[in-house]
Design an enzyme around this catalytic site. Structure first.
Site, PDB file in Angstrom:
ATOM      1  N   ASP A 158      -3.015   2.573  -5.734  1.00  0.00           N
ATOM      2  CA  ASP A 158      -1.920   2.556  -5.212  1.00  0.00           C
ATOM      3  C   ASP A 158      -1.724   1.469  -3.993  1.00  0.00           C
ATOM      4  O   ASP A 158      -0.918   1.350  -3.399  1.00  0.00           O
ATOM      5  CB  ASP A 158      -2.053   4.022  -4.513  1.00  0.00           C
ATOM      6  CG  ASP A 158      -2.984   3.853  -3.064  1.00  0.00           C
ATOM      7  OD1 ASP A 158      -3.683   3.116  -3.301  1.00  0.00           O
ATOM      8  OD2 ASP A 158      -2.336   4.341  -2.259  1.00  0.00           O
ATOM      9  N   GLU A 159      -2.362  -0.050  -4.556  1.00  0.00           N
ATOM     10  CA  GLU A 159      -2.467  -1.117  -3.533  1.00  0.00           C
ATOM     11  C   GLU A 159      -2.689  -2.502  -4.284  1.00  0.00           C
ATOM     12  O   GLU A 159      -3.242  -2.450  -5.426  1.00  0.00           O
ATOM     13  CB  GLU A 159      -4.042  -1.249  -2.871  1.00  0.00           C
ATOM     14  CG  GLU A 159      -4.129   0.229  -1.546  1.00  0.00           C
ATOM     15  CD  GLU A 159      -5.302  -0.220  -0.497  1.00  0.00           C
ATOM     16  OE1 GLU A 159      -5.614  -1.541  -0.742  1.00  0.00           O
ATOM     17  OE2 GLU A 159      -5.449   0.573   0.004  1.00  0.00           O
ATOM     18  N   ASP A 171       0.855  -1.311  -0.040  1.00  0.00           N
ATOM     19  CA  ASP A 171      -0.338   0.344   0.344  1.00  0.00           C
ATOM     20  C   ASP A 171       1.320   1.625   0.084  1.00  0.00           C
ATOM     21  O   ASP A 171       1.535   1.329   0.746  1.00  0.00           O
ATOM     22  CB  ASP A 171      -1.074  -0.006   1.519  1.00  0.00           C
ATOM     23  CG  ASP A 171      -1.626   1.293   1.533  1.00  0.00           C
ATOM     24  OD1 ASP A 171      -1.997   2.004   0.708  1.00  0.00           O
ATOM     25  OD2 ASP A 171      -2.259   0.879   2.383  1.00  0.00           O
TER      26      ASP A 171
HETATM   27 MG   LIG Z   1      -1.905   3.881  -0.033  1.00  0.00          MG
END
Ligand SMILES: [Mg+2]
Length: 418
Positions: free
Chosen positions: A105-106, A10
């Site tokens: 973003d993961e 993350d």
């Molecule tokens: Mg994040």
């Protein structure tokens, strides 16, 4: 115990860190990314320096300025973040194939057999973090979680921020989860917390001790039982994202915003959706493909009737037929493939070639489960041979495509990816 099956990565304060990476003058400064330059909007990302002033994602900009008068406001630049997203994926994949891109973003990766002990898993996580730092940027920090299932790996990634690395082994469960708040668990929002409270569940310790039947009542569906299994560390597959469908979409990187690029990405998206369909034990009744266009061009969308299909070759043929009907001259921006009308597959397909296609798909799934998701895939259809200057590296995340390659021409049948 070799139980660490998942790595979840993350990015920390992604848009704000991205701006600090792209604009050196912002490094070490309180930064908030905003959709437009007005006090009436909200911050969509906040750097860790700004968080010290109590500013959070969602804080009103006027209020944020009061909390920190020297806050640097930056208008969001999504094209740049998408480009970084693709570079992060490419960096992670120099070390480990990505199983699923969860958001901009993961990222979730499945660890192969030799990395499932604690020490090699931690070593792998260190290499992934290092790859992102050196290949994309040191100011983009990330938190990584390692755990027996994807859900707990995400929870672990959230336990230390920024720049964390947390390992949750089966032997640590459930004790390691007890210090968490219910709201720290992905999927438990305020509404769910109120509902849990009605059942007397106020802590994660109580949630872990709740029997599966009660969990089912709380969630009003089988999802409750899935939660029980996740919390115990079982590696259960994620359910389809939308009820009754399995699908993937991908914003095309600039070099693939062409007819050929869009088609190649669609093929990859379909490979991924088909593998997932089989993993979940379903067949699909319909397929919808969609291309969104740049600018004002209308989206092209078509639905194809399938009638209970789960093998990749038949799905690829259906995609090929649909693709022939596209309007020419599109400026593709985003590609999506969704399989609908999920049912249990028929036990015995009528035609021999169909049986063979199913067997080939299952062989591919079995090999990929053993050797990693990039091992085998069906070559694209023959017509793409001449029109495929790009080799689309197939991984289990068709959300990503890599440009350039040795031997770009797909061959018939199964092919080993290098
Ligand atoms: Mg994040």
């Amino acid at each position: 115990m070799a139980t660490t099956r998942w790595l979840y990565l993350d990015m920390n304060a992604f848009f704000a860190s991205a701006e600090q990476q792209l604009q050196p003058a912002l490094r070490g400064k309180p930064v908030a990314v905003v959709p437009t330059m007005t006090d009436r909007t909200c911050c969509i990302a906040v750097s860790y320096e700004a968080r010290q002033f109590g500013i959070r994602t969602g804080t009103n900009v006027g209020q944020a300025k009061q909390l920190c008068p020297w806050l640097r406001l930056v208008e969001g630049r999504h094209e740049q973040y998408i480009e970084l997203h693709h570079r992060i994926i490419a960096a992670i994949e120099t070390v480990l194939p990505i199983e699923r891109v969860w958001s901009i973003d993961e990222f979730a990766c499945r660890l192969s057999l030799q990395h499932r002990e604690r020490a090699p898993a931690l070593e792998m996580a260190g290499r992934v973090k290092q790859a992102v730092a050196t290949q994309v940027g040191r100011h983009l920090r990330c938190s990584v979680g390692l755990a027996p299932n994807r859900f707990l790996a995400k929870v672990a990634a959230g336990m230390r921020k920024p720049d964390g690395l947390t390992h949750l082994g089966l032997e640590d469960l459930p004790d390691a989860l007890h210090p968490l708040q219910l709201g720290d668990l992905p999927g438990i929002g305020r509404g769910m917390q109120r509902r849990l409270e009605q059942f007397g569940v106020r802590t994660v310790r109580q949630l872990c001790a709740t029997p599966p039947e009660t969990m089912r009542m709380i969630w009003r569906s089988k999802v409750g039982e899935q939660w029980s299994r996740w919390l115990r560390g079982e590696d259960v597959p994620d359910p389809p994202t939308k009820r009754g469908s399995v699908g993937h979409s991908h914003v095309l990187p600039p070099e693939l915003r062409t007819d050929t690029g869009a088609r190649a990405v669609m093929t990859r998206l379909l490979h991924k959706a088909a593998a997932r369909l089989r993993r979940l034990g379903y067949a699909a009744g319909r397929m919808e493909v969609e291309i969104s266009q740049f600018g004002d061009g209308p989206a092209w969308r078509v639905t194809v009737k399938l009638g209970g299909v789960q093998d990749t070759p038949t799905l690829l043929k259906a995609l090929e037929a649909a693709w022939e009907c596209r309007p020419r001259g599109m400026q593709p921006l985003k590609a999506s493939v969704t399989l609908y009308g999920l049912t249990a597959p028929q036990s015995l397909p009528l035609f021999a070639d169909h049986q063979q296609a199913i067997r080939a798909s299952r062989v591919m799934d079995a090999v990929n489960a053993e050797l990693g998701p990039t091992a085998l895939y069906f070559a694209s259809m023959h017509k793409s041979r001449d029109a495929a200057p790009l080799r689309i590296a197939f991984t289990n995340i068709p959300e990503v495509a890599f440009e350039g390659a040795r031997d770009p021409r797909p061959r018939g049948g199964l092919r080993r990816a290098d």
